[in-house]
Scaffold this active site. Structure first.
Site, PDB file in Angstrom:
ATOM      1  N   THR A  71     -45.611 -12.590  12.909  1.00  0.00           N
ATOM      2  CA  THR A  71     -46.230 -11.640  13.830  1.00  0.00           C
ATOM      3  C   THR A  71     -45.177 -10.808  14.545  1.00  0.00           C
ATOM      4  O   THR A  71     -45.299  -9.581  14.647  1.00  0.00           O
ATOM      5  CB  THR A  71     -47.121 -12.383  14.843  1.00  0.00           C
ATOM      6  OG1 THR A  71     -48.271 -12.897  14.166  1.00  0.00           O
ATOM      7  CG2 THR A  71     -47.583 -11.453  15.954  1.00  0.00           C
ATOM      8  N   GLN A 177     -46.674 -14.167   2.978  1.00  0.00           N
ATOM      9  CA  GLN A 177     -47.375 -15.094   2.098  1.00  0.00           C
ATOM     10  C   GLN A 177     -46.719 -15.219   0.723  1.00  0.00           C
ATOM     11  O   GLN A 177     -47.122 -16.076  -0.072  1.00  0.00           O
ATOM     12  CB  GLN A 177     -48.832 -14.646   1.919  1.00  0.00           C
ATOM     13  CG  GLN A 177     -49.700 -14.849   3.133  1.00  0.00           C
ATOM     14  CD  GLN A 177     -49.951 -16.322   3.443  1.00  0.00           C
ATOM     15  OE1 GLN A 177     -49.596 -17.219   2.691  1.00  0.00           O
ATOM     16  NE2 GLN A 177     -50.576 -16.575   4.587  1.00  0.00           N
ATOM     17  N   HIS A 199     -42.875 -20.890   8.373  1.00  0.00           N
ATOM     18  CA  HIS A 199     -43.817 -21.998   8.212  1.00  0.00           C
ATOM     19  C   HIS A 199     -44.718 -21.851   6.989  1.00  0.00           C
ATOM     20  O   HIS A 199     -45.418 -22.791   6.628  1.00  0.00           O
ATOM     21  CB  HIS A 199     -44.650 -22.194   9.482  1.00  0.00           C
ATOM     22  CG  HIS A 199     -45.715 -21.180   9.720  1.00  0.00           C
ATOM     23  ND1 HIS A 199     -45.446 -19.943  10.234  1.00  0.00           N
ATOM     24  CD2 HIS A 199     -47.047 -21.229   9.533  1.00  0.00           C
ATOM     25  CE1 HIS A 199     -46.576 -19.269  10.355  1.00  0.00           C
ATOM     26  NE2 HIS A 199     -47.574 -20.017   9.933  1.00  0.00           N
ATOM     27  N   THR A 235     -31.736 -15.640  23.032  1.00  0.00           N
ATOM     28  CA  THR A 235     -31.010 -16.696  22.340  1.00  0.00           C
ATOM     29  C   THR A 235     -31.784 -17.138  21.101  1.00  0.00           C
ATOM     30  O   THR A 235     -32.992 -17.380  21.159  1.00  0.00           O
ATOM     31  CB  THR A 235     -30.796 -17.897  23.271  1.00  0.00           C
ATOM     32  OG1 THR A 235     -30.061 -17.459  24.418  1.00  0.00           O
ATOM     33  CG2 THR A 235     -30.029 -19.004  22.567  1.00  0.00           C
ATOM     34  N   CYS A 323     -54.663 -16.892  11.828  1.00  0.00           N
ATOM     35  CA  CYS A 323     -54.574 -16.124  13.063  1.00  0.00           C
ATOM     36  C   CYS A 323     -55.929 -15.566  13.482  1.00  0.00           C
ATOM     37  O   CYS A 323     -56.069 -15.032  14.570  1.00  0.00           O
ATOM     38  CB  CYS A 323     -53.570 -14.975  12.907  1.00  0.00           C
ATOM     39  SG  CYS A 323     -51.873 -15.571  12.747  1.00  0.00           S
TER      40      CYS A 323
END
Length: 387
Positions: A71, A177, A199, A235, A323
């Site tokens: 995102t 994807q 992920h 960071t 989402c």
């Protein structure tokens, strides 16, 4: 037994990612921007991870910026490209993009930008000529997904890349994807920007990356320190980055074998389900689809009811993009492909990945039809389907 069939929402952690995280926790963590030894040790680990992630799409580490996920990468690509192309006010995309693209474009529309959304065909394909026809001298950005997260349709983007280069538009590809599942080469694709997500291929959530071919084509949208070559202040997530690097390398090394294995599993599952469930419908193409993805319309049932009933039986699937979970509206992707509201509400996505086994697929092929028969008999859709 729990059978996890929702890899497109997020893959389980790969062993390589777990091992990388364990090593980091054992060695201790320093700020990669610090000049002391702990900081410099962290910097070396960060840059090694960056090289691993860059390699999976065929580029150099200097062109890869770490973000918090797909995102943020999409938002940085879209808003950053628009900021850099200050005089151009037009964007070309499609009706079937991820919510992180659609929402960013809706915001730009509210600010007065023109957004052209190309419709797909009934298999979820974007006709390159329609996107190219929308380009002109006012076009700042073209942003398209390389493969759709809900139905798995893979897009042919090469001609669009050439047209963008000719007109001077920046070309952004959302490959969240795709990366790690099928071969991707940013040079061959010809894009200026590409979104990656950790992920989806076995790293933890909260880490992503953006490929940037030319820093002059994009401007930062968050401000602070000079991190990530000045493109993304804050960071860095060192733990996420090293896990992403390890997962990316593992996915790249096993890609060919995994494609064949997972493709065979998904073909077997679809054949078994198609045989057991009359009028079961595949959403998306037979050929030209991600090898791990099935989007199916189950006749006579609500997708929500099927999803809950399957979950109670230990089979975990989804109704589409994670989402969009909890959304009342039916899938915007299926609706854009011409499916009725009733069919869209009766559809589920099944997505396999590195963790799935032959035994799991065999079990799912027995459980899913049994659950469908039970739900269909308990909740006929003669009235719901008309809504």
């Amino acid at each position: 037994m729990t059978i996890y069939l929702d890899h497109n929402a997020g893959a389980p952690l790969r062993a390589e990612a777990v091992s990388a995280i364990s090593r980091l926790l054992t060695e201790g963590v320093g700020n990669p921007s610090s000049v002391h030894r702990a900081g410099q040790r962290s910097r070396k680990m960060l840059e090694a991870a960056r090289a691993q992630v860059a390699a999976v799409v065929g580029t150099s580490s200097r062109q890869m910026v770490f973000t918090s996920g797909g995102t943020e990468s999409n938002n940085l690509a879209i808003l950053g490209a628009i900021t850099a192309a200050s005089r151009r006010r037009k964007i070309v995309s499609s009706e079937i993009e991820h919510s992180s693209i659609l929402s960013a474009l809706a915001e730009l529309e509210r600010r007065g930008f023109e957004v052209v959304r190309v419709a797909p065909d009934t298999d979820g394909r974007i006709d390159p000529s329609r996107a190219i026809d929308a380009l002109d001298s006012e076009t700042a950005l073209v942003t398209l997904g390389l493969a759709n997260s809900e139905v798995g349709t893979i897009q042919d983007l090469a001609l669009i890349a050439s047209a963008c280069e000719k007109t001077g538009a920046t070309f952004h590809v959302d490959a969240a994807q795709v990366v790690g599942r099928i071969p991707v080469d940013v040079g061959a694709l010809g894009c200026d920007l590409m979104t990656l997500s950790g992920h989806k291929l076995g790293a933890p959530a909260g880490i992503g990356a953006l490929y940037i071919r030319d820093p002059a084509r994009i401007a930062p949208i968050a401000f602070g320190g000079p991190h990530e070559s000045g493109m993304r202040a804050g960071t860095q997530n060192l733990l996420g980055a090293i896990a992403f690097g390890a997962a990316a390398e593992a996915a790249m090394n096993s890609m060919r074998a995994e494609n064949e294995r997972v493709g065979a599993l998904i073909a077997t599952l679809f054949a078994r389900l198609h045989e057991a469930i009359p009028n079961l419908r595949l959403n998306g193409p037979i050929v030209g689809r991600l090898p791990n993805t099935l989007n199916l319309t189950f006749p006579g049932v609500l997708g929500e009811s099927m999803l809950i009933a399957l979950d109670l039986e230990g089979v975990e699937v989804s109704m589409g993009s994670a989402c969009a979970a909890g959304a009342v509206e039916p899938s915007h992707v299926l609706r854009a492909m011409g499916r009725s509201i009733a069919d869209a509400r009766s559809s589920l996505r099944i997505s396999l990945g590195w963790s799935n086994t032959t035994d799991e697929v065999a079990a799912a092929a027995e459980i899913i039809p049994a659950v469908w028969r039970r739900v269909a008999s308990a909740e006929p859709l003669s009235e719901v389907g008309a809504r």
